[in-house]
Scaffold this active site. Sequence first.
Site, PDB file in Angstrom:
ATOM      1  N   GLU A 155       0.841  -1.202   0.000  1.00 33.49           N
ATOM      2  CA  GLU A 155       0.000   0.000   0.000  1.00 33.49           C
ATOM      3  C   GLU A 155       0.879   1.255   0.000  1.00 33.49           C
ATOM      4  O   GLU A 155       2.053   1.200   0.344  1.00 33.49           O
ATOM      5  CB  GLU A 155      -0.895   0.012   1.241  1.00 33.49           C
ATOM      6  CG  GLU A 155      -2.036  -1.000   1.206  1.00 33.49           C
ATOM      7  CD  GLU A 155      -3.021  -0.771   0.059  1.00 33.49           C
ATOM      8  OE1 GLU A 155      -3.114   0.362  -0.438  1.00 33.49           O
ATOM      9  OE2 GLU A 155      -3.683  -1.739  -0.331  1.00 33.49           O
ATOM     10  N   SER A 212     -13.040   0.534  -8.464  1.00 31.98           N
ATOM     11  CA  SER A 212     -13.581  -0.420  -7.497  1.00 31.98           C
ATOM     12  C   SER A 212     -13.648   0.191  -6.097  1.00 31.98           C
ATOM     13  O   SER A 212     -14.514  -0.150  -5.311  1.00 31.98           O
ATOM     14  CB  SER A 212     -12.749  -1.700  -7.475  1.00 31.98           C
ATOM     15  OG  SER A 212     -11.403  -1.378  -7.253  1.00 31.98           O
ATOM     16  N   ASN A 213     -12.725   1.135  -5.815  1.00 32.05           N
ATOM     17  CA  ASN A 213     -12.718   1.736  -4.480  1.00 32.05           C
ATOM     18  C   ASN A 213     -12.980   3.225  -4.603  1.00 32.05           C
ATOM     19  O   ASN A 213     -12.368   3.904  -5.407  1.00 32.05           O
ATOM     20  CB  ASN A 213     -11.347   1.471  -3.830  1.00 32.05           C
ATOM     21  CG  ASN A 213     -10.922   2.614  -2.927  1.00 32.05           C
ATOM     22  OD1 ASN A 213     -11.651   3.029  -2.032  1.00 32.05           O
ATOM     23  ND2 ASN A 213      -9.736   3.142  -3.171  1.00 32.05           N
ATOM     24  N   TYR A 262      -7.748   5.033 -21.312  1.00 34.81           N
ATOM     25  CA  TYR A 262      -8.172   4.494 -20.017  1.00 34.81           C
ATOM     26  C   TYR A 262      -7.606   5.385 -18.919  1.00 34.81           C
ATOM     27  O   TYR A 262      -6.418   5.741 -18.942  1.00 34.81           O
ATOM     28  CB  TYR A 262      -7.669   3.055 -19.860  1.00 34.81           C
ATOM     29  CG  TYR A 262      -8.091   2.458 -18.539  1.00 34.81           C
ATOM     30  CD1 TYR A 262      -9.378   1.949 -18.375  1.00 34.81           C
ATOM     31  CD2 TYR A 262      -7.222   2.432 -17.442  1.00 34.81           C
ATOM     32  CE1 TYR A 262      -9.793   1.437 -17.148  1.00 34.81           C
ATOM     33  CE2 TYR A 262      -7.625   1.923 -16.224  1.00 34.81           C
ATOM     34  CZ  TYR A 262      -8.912   1.425 -16.084  1.00 34.81           C
ATOM     35  OH  TYR A 262      -9.323   0.930 -14.883  1.00 34.81           O
ATOM     36  N   ASN A 267      -5.109   6.133  -6.471  1.00 29.98           N
ATOM     37  CA  ASN A 267      -5.949   6.640  -5.384  1.00 29.98           C
ATOM     38  C   ASN A 267      -5.222   7.700  -4.556  1.00 29.98           C
ATOM     39  O   ASN A 267      -5.825   8.610  -4.008  1.00 29.98           O
ATOM     40  CB  ASN A 267      -6.478   5.507  -4.503  1.00 29.98           C
ATOM     41  CG  ASN A 267      -5.388   4.691  -3.821  1.00 29.98           C
ATOM     42  OD1 ASN A 267      -4.263   5.171  -3.626  1.00 29.98           O
ATOM     43  ND2 ASN A 267      -5.685   3.464  -3.466  1.00 29.98           N
ATOM     44  N   LYS A 277      -3.116  -0.261 -12.382  1.00 30.93           N
ATOM     45  CA  LYS A 277      -4.021   0.631 -13.145  1.00 30.93           C
ATOM     46  C   LYS A 277      -3.312   1.157 -14.391  1.00 30.93           C
ATOM     47  O   LYS A 277      -3.956   1.557 -15.354  1.00 30.93           O
ATOM     48  CB  LYS A 277      -4.454   1.809 -12.268  1.00 30.93           C
ATOM     49  CG  LYS A 277      -5.301   1.409 -11.087  1.00 30.93           C
ATOM     50  CD  LYS A 277      -5.586   2.611 -10.200  1.00 30.93           C
ATOM     51  CE  LYS A 277      -6.341   2.223  -8.950  1.00 30.93           C
ATOM     52  NZ  LYS A 277      -5.496   1.461  -7.988  1.00 30.93           N
TER      53      LYS A 277
END
Length: 385
Positions: A155, A212-213, A262, A267, A277
């Site tokens: 993360e 998704s988040n 795209y 995030n 991504k």
Amino acid sequence: MMIKSTMCYIRSFKNLIMSSTSSLGTPCRATALVAIAALVSLCIMFFWTSPLTKRPPPLPATKQYLERHRTKTTSSPAKEKPVLLLWVWPENYRFDLSDCKTIYNIDGCHLTDDRALYSSSDAVLVYHRAISQDLSTLPPSPRPSFQKWIWLNVESPTNTQKIAGIENLFNLTLSYREDADIPVRLRLTGNKTPNEDFKIPKKDKLVCWIVSNNAAHTGVGKRNAYYNELKKHVNIHLFGKAYGTFLDYKDYYPTIASCKFYLSFENSIHKDYITEKFNGPLSAGTVPVVLGPPRKNYERFAPGDAFIHVDDFPDAKSLAEYLTQLDRDEDAYRRYFNWRRHFSARPHLIVQNQEFVLAICTACDHVARHKEYQEAHDIYEWFFN
Ligand SMILES: *[C@@H]1O[C@H](CO)[C@@H](O)[C@H](O)[C@H]1NC(C)=O
């Protein structure tokens, strides 16, 4: 008395060395000179009789020495693979441990989740998010002297909680960061013979985004603000959990491939935090429009003409205009795929349970190649600053 005359000696000696005029009295100076004379003669006597002046005993003949050493390291134990213990399954996403071999051809370690092998494990993978505040979920201490603990955290700092007391516990760090001991990333690879048969997939959408988040605490504010501005000027096809249209795994790559652009919006914005991504569109045959660290950081991992960076434009409106313009200019659009002649991208794993496969397999590969002693200190200072 001893101390006093020694002090005097030291001071005088210093003065002599610096050849400055001594402010000390003559008696002191005389004592010093006598002391030096005594010391010098003692030294001469010592070296005259000392075994140090004699030749040291001969070293074992180099060749014999090396051979003896070699037999030690190449006998049966060296053939055994180092044991890498997965202390907990990250997020409880279990996968087949043989995936490292079948997917990445990584086979250098004996990867296990069997805690009974703890005391014979060469390395232990500790997933940061599974460490409890009271540290009771860590492997037992003291660890075997040969054992290395690996801090596993993929993360970004925005989404990493500090647990006090682990800053100096590990031997190796594993992260997306390039300066981690074990950096984890799927990379483009060079083609020795140019690949001539790439065809841009059929496109029926201009701009797409799979989200998704969308939880605010994960740092998505900046990308949402940019998206909200961008959608005023160009039509964006949304997919994913966050927008109620859950995309089946089998549709992930075909969907991305069907769009000209795209949105590879991270995030949170951090150095080297460039995730799947970005890899998704690169491997699907679509142009990524990136929001994340500066362009230079992306160019560490992909050619500069393989993607569009939001920072290349003063605002979302001018980016939208540029995308619309590329939609009409087939040749200009095609240039975004020139890199494909010389480099290949490979699809990343998308099934949720395989989220940590690459990280764990990369650790396995590292452990197989590195036996050196190592300590990782102040990992938060490194990771958060
Ligand atoms: C691993 O790191 C710990 C903590 O810094 C240290 O005490 C230990 O000796 C290291 N072990 C190895 C094998 O590198």
